[in-house]
Design a protein around this motif. Structure first.
Motif, PDB file in Angstrom:
ATOM      1  N   LEU A  82      -3.777  -6.417  -4.025  1.00  0.00           N
ATOM      2  CA  LEU A  82      -4.036  -6.511  -2.586  1.00  0.00           C
ATOM      3  C   LEU A  82      -4.995  -7.653  -2.296  1.00  0.00           C
ATOM      4  CD1 LEU A  82      -4.369  -2.736  -1.699  1.00  0.00           C
ATOM      5  CD2 LEU A  82      -2.545  -4.265  -1.012  1.00  0.00           C
ATOM      6  N   GLN A  83      -6.004  -7.756  -3.141  1.00  0.00           N
ATOM      7  CA  GLN A  83      -6.962  -8.854  -2.970  1.00  0.00           C
ATOM      8  C   GLN A  83      -6.255 -10.191  -3.002  1.00  0.00           C
ATOM      9  OE1 GLN A  83     -10.037  -9.493  -2.507  1.00  0.00           O
ATOM     10  NE2 GLN A  83     -11.167  -7.597  -2.743  1.00  0.00           N
ATOM     11  N   GLN A 107       0.826  -1.199   0.000  1.00  0.00           N
ATOM     12  CA  GLN A 107       0.000   0.000   0.000  1.00  0.00           C
ATOM     13  C   GLN A 107       0.856   1.243   0.000  1.00  0.00           C
ATOM     14  OE1 GLN A 107      -2.593  -0.501   3.306  1.00  0.00           O
ATOM     15  NE2 GLN A 107      -4.337  -1.000   2.023  1.00  0.00           N
ATOM     16  N   GLU A 112      -2.244  -1.947  -6.747  1.00  0.00           N
ATOM     17  CA  GLU A 112      -3.633  -1.938  -7.185  1.00  0.00           C
ATOM     18  C   GLU A 112      -4.485  -2.776  -6.254  1.00  0.00           C
ATOM     19  OE1 GLU A 112      -2.289  -2.139 -11.847  1.00  0.00           O
ATOM     20  OE2 GLU A 112      -3.226  -3.836 -10.802  1.00  0.00           O
ATOM     21  N   GLU A 113      -5.786  -2.566  -6.406  1.00  0.00           N
ATOM     22  CA  GLU A 113      -6.745  -3.322  -5.612  1.00  0.00           C
ATOM     23  C   GLU A 113      -6.599  -4.817  -5.837  1.00  0.00           C
ATOM     24  OE1 GLU A 113      -8.362  -1.527  -2.771  1.00  0.00           O
ATOM     25  OE2 GLU A 113      -9.227  -3.444  -3.371  1.00  0.00           O
ATOM     26  N   ALA A 114      -6.447  -5.182  -7.117  1.00  0.00           N
ATOM     27  CA  ALA A 114      -6.420  -6.607  -7.462  1.00  0.00           C
ATOM     28  C   ALA A 114      -5.262  -7.320  -6.775  1.00  0.00           C
ATOM     29  CB  ALA A 114      -6.320  -6.769  -8.972  1.00  0.00           C
ATOM     30  N   GLU A 121      -4.406 -10.851   0.116  1.00  0.00           N
ATOM     31  CA  GLU A 121      -5.297 -11.158   1.240  1.00  0.00           C
ATOM     32  C   GLU A 121      -5.826 -12.564   1.164  1.00  0.00           C
ATOM     33  OE1 GLU A 121      -7.121  -6.799   2.268  1.00  0.00           O
ATOM     34  OE2 GLU A 121      -8.445  -8.525   2.222  1.00  0.00           O
TER      35      GLU A 121
END
Lengths: 524, 222
Positions: free
Chosen positions: A474-475, A465, A470-472, A478
């Protein structure tokens, strides 16, 4: 020291300072005062580690040393101080409620470091506060110093004993250990600390003083301040007491009592049975600003409180509009009794509680009388009495009719000895806290692998972060933790929180019982 | 005994009714094992207190637990040496501040000691800063140079005498046998061996001290 206390001390020391310090500390608690070589020999640890451990323990006021003849220094551990470590979060919270964030951080720093010089504390706390404030703002050192002075005035912090300043160096070799002396009056003196400017470029008169030659320097500029846990008991007292008052009387009366307690915080030692007498004029002047009750109403309240059968407040004279004292011993006694009653009720049921309260009230009762007064069938009453007897809440008093103590010719009376029941309960509390800590450690150890994994994942996410991912992505990271694992982590967290909360609550009971026992022992 | 009703008949010395059961009644079984580890309780415990204050204290407690592990007062147990040094271990180490206790308030025997090769000042070298030890080294080297002018084999003896003298001054019922002296010894030796590979006290040469050492080094390199 009982086994339960030693176990609890060992767990606390291990959590705070690691295994080596724990080993040395527990050894000292078990065996009393010992010199350095004997400790090293008996525990089988190397001398270097023993020295380090002792330094840490002395720094945190858990071990004291004494010089005996022939230059032998003996070290002694103080078990009650070790047990106090359980209460640190509560101290910090109390400081927060009374002195806001600044006070909270000061107390926290002092507790973490054992003892510190005032200048060091002020600097650290101000820097910490500056970090949390918005950009561009800095914490003023003077404000932190003021809070520190207020803490010292209300005896929350206390000065440590000093090494006496010797004008000329000793002719022979210096003594093996300094003898620390402290003047009662100096205990709460705060050194003159004029901190110029804020932020990074500041000079303190403290640092200037170190430049002076040793002989001239007044020793108290390099003093250390130490947390005084007893002061906390005063504020806790007022809280607990006022809660108790509030349950059966109005808000106003509890406020009056709280004011009286606050006024006598400094003047009364923690184990005194009565506070110093306060005149009703003084009380009227010290009431909090928002309270506007007239003097007559205050007098009426005071008279009512003094006449109350519970006898918390007593009238000790008529000068100054009436002198009133708070009977601390009685207050603690009734709080301890209430605790005992509630324990009996939760463990054995409300009928047992009825019997218990009955025996408390009537002091000594025969078995037949118990059955009659409590209106409980004989068999059940016997059963309950024996259950409580076996758990030592109730004790038997024998009254022999004949000198040979024949059982058929002896009265057996049931009675409640509050002091011994309180001690028994306190011992159980120590045991339960030790169990709670062990269980928590067990739970954490079981899931160690999972915890480490989740920590690593969090670290990765945080760093990503920071570098702007990007969001992807991070997803994806996770999802490294699967759903059942997440579930497991949730359960673990819930359990650990529950166990921690239990510890905190048991600690409150411990505090109450310890205070009661101390107050009773002082009276005898 | 006189007054006993009926020979050999069992008679209680107290009123049996008072205890709770009459004669001849079936008594409960004798228990032959310890009570269960987690006995069933008839009444479940009361729920814990909740509230903002309690939550805050809980958070404080957990934070405190984490913080104390990072303080310099938390003494780590020395781990056993592993056969293979793991690469990751180097990067997992947590940086901890060094804590120096206030020696004025502590008994002198608690100070870490090392076998003195220099004067008494060297005892506190580790604690009072590295600066002093460098000046000590310079002093020692000067002393050595003075001594080499005086005599040859005498030098090491005199150095030894110095060491003994300082040792005695510092002893006073304290011990000498620490193991930690090892790590400080290494430090000492490193400081002293600035110019050559040989330990000073092994030397017996006098005037050609510097030259000899260089020569020896040359010899040693092949």
């Amino acid at each position: 020291m009982t086994q339960a206390e030693i176990k609890l001390c060992s767990l606390l020391l291990q959590e705070h300072f690691g295994e080596i310090v724990e080993k040395i500390g527990v050894h000292l608690i078990r065996t009393g005062s010992q010199p350095l070589r004997v400790i090293a020999h008996d525990t089988g640890t190397s001398l270097d580690q023993v020295k380090k451990a002792l330094c840490v323990l002395i720094q945190h006021n858990l071990v004291i040393y004494q010089v005996h003849k022939r230059g032998v220094v003996e070290y002694e551990a103080q078990c009650s101080r070790v047990l106090r470590m359980l209460r640190y979060p509560r101290y910090i919270y109390t400081a927060k409620t009374l002195y806001s964030d600044t006070g909270e951080l000061i107390v926290e720093e002092l507790l973490l470091n054992g003892k510190m010089a005032m200048s060091a504390v002020v600097k650290k706390v101000a820097d910490r506060l500056t970090e949390t404030m918005e950009d561009g703002k800095t914490m003023d050192y003077a404000e932190v110093s003021n809070t520190f002075v207020r803490l010292a005035d209300t005896h929350f912090v206390q000065r440590c004993p000093l090494v006496p300043a010797t004008e000329n160096s000793d002719p022979g070799p210096p003594p093996p250990a300094p003898t620390l002396v402290i003047n009662e009056k100096d205990m709460y003196l705060v050194p003159k600390l004029s901190l110029i400017g804020k932020g990074k470029r500041r000079r303190s008169s403290d640092e200037d003083a170190t430049g002076e030659p040793k002989a001239k320097r007044p020793k108290h500029t390099t003093d250390n301040k130490e947390m005084w846990p007893l002061a906390y008991s005063q504020s806790q007292h007022s809280r607990v007491n006022s809660e108790f008052q509030f349950t059966f009387q109005t808000q106003t009366s509890s406020e009056i009592v709280r004011t009286m307690l606050r006024m006598s915080e400094i003047t009364t030692s923690s184990s005194a049975p009565f506070t110093q007498p306060l005149s009703s004029n003084e009380i009227f002047r010290s009431l909090p600003v928002g309270y506007n009750i007239s003097k007559q109403v205050l007098d009426q309240y005071l008279t009512l409180l003094a006449d109350d059968p519970l006898e918390f407040v007593g009238k000790s004279g008529d000068s100054g509009g009436g002198m009133y004292v708070i009977n601390l011993h009685k207050a603690l006694g009734s709080l301890a009794t209430a605790t005992l009653e509630s324990v009996v009720q939760e463990r054995f049921g409300s009928r047992c509680a009825r019997i218990f309260r009955l025996v408390l009230q009537k002091k000594h009762l025969e078995q037949k009388q118990v059955e009659d007064f409590a209106m409980i069938p004989a068999k059940e009453a016997k059963d309950m009495l024996y259950k409580m007897l076996s758990e030592n809440f109730i004790s038997l008093q024998e009254i022999p009719k004949t000198p040979d103590h024949a059982p058929s010719r002896t009265f057996y009376l049931y009675t409640v000895n509050i002091l011994s029941a309180a001690r028994m309960l306190l011992h159980r509390c120590y045991k339960s806290v030790a169990n709670l800590i062990e269980r928590r450690q067990f739970e954490t150890k079981e899931n160690k692998r999972l915890l480490e994994k989740s920590q690593r994942v969090e670290a990765i996410i945080a760093s990503m972060q920071a570098t702007g991912a990007e969001e992807a992505q991070l997803q994806e990271i996770e999802e490294m933790i699967t759903a059942p694992e997440r579930q497991q982590l949730e359960t673990l967290k819930r359990n650990v929180n529950k166990l921690d909360a239990c510890e905190i609550q048991v600690d409150e009971t411990i505090f109450l019982l310890e205070s009661y026992i101390e107050s009773t022992m002082k009276r005898q | 005994m006189a007054g006993n009703k009926g020979r050999g008949r069992a008679a209680y010395t107290f009123n049996i009714e008072a205890v709770g059961f009459s004669r001849g009644e079936k008594l409960p079984d004798v228990v032959l094992k310890p009570p269960p580890l987690f006995p069933d309780t008839d009444y479940k415990p009361v729920p814990l207190k909740t509230g903002e204050g309690e939550d805050y204290v809980l958070a404080l407690k957990q934070e405190l637990r984490e913080t104390v592990k990072r303080m310099p007062y938390f003494v780590e147990t020395p781990e056993e040496k592993q056969d293979i040094e793991r690469y990751s271990k180097r990067y997992v180490k947590v940086y901890k501040e060094e804590w120096i206790p206030d020696w004025r308030r502590l008994p002198r025997e608690l100070m870490p000691r090392k076998k003195c090769k220099k004067g008494p000042k060297s005892k506190k070298a580790k604690d009072t800063g590295k600066g002093t030890s460098l000046t000590n080294t310079a002093d020692v080297l000067k002393k050595i140079e003075e001594l080499e002018k005086r005599g040859d084999g005498e030098k090491s003896d005199e150095e030894n005498e110095e060491k003994e003298g300082s040792k005695e001054k510092s002893k006073e019922g304290d011990d000498d046998e620490d193991d930690n002296a090892a790590e400080q010894e290494e430090y000492d030796e490193e400081e002293q061996e600035e110019e050559n590979d040989y330990i000073n006290s092994y030397f017996e040469d006098g005037d050609d001290f510097g030259a000899d050492s260089d020569d020896n080094m040359d010899e040693a390199t092949y």
